[in-house]
Design a protein around this motif. Sequence first.
Motif, PDB file in Angstrom:
ATOM      1  N   SER A 216       0.806  -1.215   0.000  1.00 30.51           N
ATOM      2  CA  SER A 216       0.000   0.000   0.000  1.00 30.51           C
ATOM      3  C   SER A 216       0.838   1.263   0.000  1.00 30.51           C
ATOM      4  N   GLU A 217       2.090   1.201   0.490  1.00 28.44           N
ATOM      5  CA  GLU A 217       2.920   2.396   0.566  1.00 28.44           C
ATOM      6  C   GLU A 217       4.395   1.982   0.618  1.00 28.44           C
ATOM      7  N   PRO A 218       5.297   2.944   0.344  1.00 24.42           N
ATOM      8  CA  PRO A 218       6.719   2.625   0.405  1.00 24.42           C
ATOM      9  C   PRO A 218       7.136   2.160   1.794  1.00 24.42           C
ATOM     10  N   VAL A 219       8.080   1.229   1.837  1.00 24.72           N
ATOM     11  CA  VAL A 219       8.541   0.707   3.122  1.00 24.72           C
ATOM     12  C   VAL A 219      10.028   0.969   3.317  1.00 24.72           C
ATOM     13  N   GLY A 220      10.565   1.978   2.639  1.00 23.39           N
ATOM     14  CA  GLY A 220      11.974   2.309   2.756  1.00 23.39           C
ATOM     15  C   GLY A 220      12.611   2.392   1.380  1.00 23.39           C
ATOM     16  N   THR A 221      13.925   2.393   1.332  1.00 26.39           N
ATOM     17  CA  THR A 221      14.644   2.438   0.061  1.00 26.39           C
ATOM     18  C   THR A 221      15.649   1.292   0.017  1.00 26.39           C
ATOM     19  N   ILE A 222      16.218   1.073  -1.158  1.00 28.18           N
ATOM     20  CA  ILE A 222      17.178  -0.018  -1.317  1.00 28.18           C
ATOM     21  C   ILE A 222      18.484   0.275  -0.586  1.00 28.18           C
ATOM     22  N   TRP A 223      18.689   1.516  -0.138  1.00 28.68           N
ATOM     23  CA  TRP A 223      19.921   1.869   0.565  1.00 28.68           C
ATOM     24  C   TRP A 223      19.818   1.634   2.067  1.00 28.68           C
ATOM     25  N   GLU A 224      18.639   1.388   2.567  1.00 29.84           N
ATOM     26  CA  GLU A 224      18.435   1.214   4.000  1.00 29.84           C
ATOM     27  C   GLU A 224      18.410  -0.279   4.332  1.00 29.84           C
TER      28      GLU A 224
END
Length: 343
Positions: A216-224
């Motif tokens: 449903s929504e972003p859960v962070g980025t690939i850098w985290e």
Amino acid sequence: MSDLTTAYRRLLVAYPARYRRERGDELVGLYLEMAGDRRRPRPADAADLIRGGLRERLRVAGLSGLSDGLPAAGVIALAALGAIAVYYLATVEVQHLWPYSFNAPIGPFRTPAALAYLGCLVAVLAYAAFPGRVARAAGAGAVLLLGALLLVRGAIGMPVVTMPAYLLIPLFALSALALGAPRAPSWPVRLTPLAVTVAAVLVAAAHLPAPLAGESEPVGTIWETSTWGYSFCCSYLSPTTLVLHLTALALLAIGVVVALWDASDGRARGAWTLLLLLTPIALMEAMRLYPVEPFFTVASRLAASNELQVCIVGLLAAAITGVLLPLLSGQAIRLSRRRRVLD
């Protein structure tokens, strides 16, 4: 029969039986003339005989075109390997891992996997600076490091490297395919893997936005990756898994472009390049294929561990792309040739 003659005849096992019967004596005689007073075949001669035998077997099977597509596939694989190594070194290997991760730090890095990534970067640098023997040796070193890492990962229950095997297997496949890069490339070709790797360094340094999309929504980025680490099985939302997915899509797009480009000139070389790239692509997409039938059912019956199930799915997909598709392609080519002869 001398020991040297016997050794050369043993190496001829790489060739089809019919070829050995018809030209075996001639081939052995040629190598004996070049051998002089040596008692054992040179490693270069042994490698040359094995390569020749494999090419002949591919030709008989209607797959001689694979050798034409291998150089481009090798360069593309080496570039992808360098970019992935940069990502893992810049994220998981330098960030604080989540508390349940078991690891054995190596210098500034969190796990011994960093040694394999550094080996991949050495292979990229060697190919740009010293294509040929030096680059081939560096590439073989990367293969050995990743292979050793995979063996350690599979041999220990709770490993010192918290990296699932389904992430390691595609890297090993890429490193093996990278050995097919041309030995005497032009400057643009030899610099391509280095350019991609440097671009990955710049992207990692800038931490360009690349969100992980949840349901449903972003859960962070690939850098985290401090929360995820290498991630235990099995979530396609983990940064390390998503990066392989994105790399697989990039390889597929590049392979299709190369195939279409060569097809426009009436050549099939690009299609063979794409076919070779499909195997690491399938391995990188193991997590996405895991819930798909019949992969899920087959893997569930063969293993109880989720991680092992994902590995099985990747290997099954690789068997389809790396064995079944080439065999079908070879049979189609052989049938086409027979029809032309009959016509």
